[in-house]
Design a protein around this motif. Structure first.
Motif, mmCIF file in Angstrom:
data_model
loop_
_atom_site.group_PDB
_atom_site.id
_atom_site.type_symbol
_atom_site.label_atom_id
_atom_site.label_comp_id
_atom_site.label_asym_id
_atom_site.label_seq_id
_atom_site.Cartn_x
_atom_site.Cartn_y
_atom_site.Cartn_z
ATOM 1 N N ARG A 108 0.904 -1.266 0.151
ATOM 2 C CA ARG A 108 0.097 -0.134 -0.166
ATOM 3 C C ARG A 108 0.913 1.020 -0.036
ATOM 4 O O ARG A 108 0.590 2.381 -0.444
ATOM 5 N N GLU A 111 2.112 1.644 -3.571
ATOM 6 C CA GLU A 111 1.299 2.277 -4.208
ATOM 7 C C GLU A 111 1.401 3.780 -4.176
ATOM 8 O O GLU A 111 1.235 4.648 -5.350
ATOM 9 N N THR A 135 -2.435 6.950 3.462
ATOM 10 C CA THR A 135 -2.711 5.533 3.560
ATOM 11 C C THR A 135 -3.534 4.928 4.798
ATOM 12 O O THR A 135 -3.977 3.714 4.859
#
Length: 282
Positions: A108, A111, A135
């Motif tokens: 994550r 990303e 996040t």
């Protein structure tokens, strides 16, 4: 025989006894002067604004999406290797053990790094607070995720510091956000599916790359130390190395213009002269 009074005897007896402070075991005693910069700077930090032009790279079209797909595939592979290790089926290789460090939180975070690289033309320097806000993860989780990504090879991280104004003489510094560059780890390419690996370089392109590398090495070998520092290193460090290289070049030129006699030639000259001081015939 020396006679002491009761007070003098007590002072002499207690002069060598150290009395511990009540909080001596709770916190260490601070010794030495304060940090001269006024604020601590972490090791391996580089001043912001001096290296970013060589550190950041503009990603190609679709490169960030490809990196993110590779990270997700690596996460699935790491989970499979973790099950194999727990079952005791076989011992994992070094690359397989690295993949077991990846977590969903790390992917994550990766990303978000890839998204920033795509939107900001490769310039990625978010703070921990920014990553935690986007996040929804904690700062400790962000730190562990970045460490895992860096260990596997998905990320290159560089610490930075900036100059700040402060009272007193001398420059002062403060730690700022790190610089990040998403990468494709070479160590795990063999563990990925064939369609996710980069295409092999053609033979003519490989020969051209080798020829260019040889020409570059020959060009660098022909440069002086000052010119080599200016070409390879930029910023404040490059200027310092250039001054040092110029001093070494000047010293080398002086040694060439006024060479010292060799020890072997001196010994040969002494051997050619006899005991009477006359030159021996050849």
């Amino acid at each position: 025989m020396t006679v002491f009074t009761l007070g003098e005897a007590s002072l002499r007896a207690l002069s060598g006894v150290r009395i511990a402070r009540p909080d001596a075991g709770l916190r260490p005693v601070r010794r030495g002067a304060l940090h001269r910069t006024g604020a601590p700077v972490r090791r391996d930090s580089i001043e912001a604004g001096t290296f970013e032009a060589m550190f950041f790279a503009v990603p190609a079209k679709g490169e960030c999406d490809h990196l993110l797909r590779v990270a997700r595939q690596a996460l699935d592979a790491g989970r499979r290797f973790a099950r194999i290790e727990r079952s005791g089926e076989r011992a994992l290789t070094a690359a397989e053990a690295l993949l077991t460090r990846l977590t969903a939180s790390a992917v994550r975070v990766y990303e978000e790094v890839c998204t920033l690289a795509r939107l900001n033309r490769g310039r990625v320097c978010p703070s921990y607070d920014r990553l935690a806000e986007v996040t929804g993860l904690g700062r400790a989780t962000i730190a562990r995720a970045l460490a895992a990504l860096e260990a596997v090879g998905f990320l290159v991280r560089q610490r930075r510091f900036t100059r700040v104004a402060g009272a007193g003489a001398g420059p002062r510094y403060a730690q700022t956000s790190n610089a990040y560059r998403p990468m494709l780890p070479r160590a795990i390419l063999g563990l990925l599916p064939r369609w996710m690996r980069p295409a092999p370089v053609p033979c003519d392109a490989a020969q051209r790359i080798d020829a260019q590398a040889a020409e570059l090495a020959a060009m660098k070998a022909s440069l002086t130390r000052r010119e080599l520092a200016q070409v390879t290193v930029g910023g404040a460090l490059g200027r310092v190395l250039a001054k040092l290289g110029a001093a070494l070049d000047a010293k080398e030129r002086e040694s060439h213009s006024d060479p010292q006699p060799l020890l072997m030639s001196i010994e040969q000259g002494q051997a050619d002269v006899g005991l009477d001081g006359r030159q021996r015939p050849a």
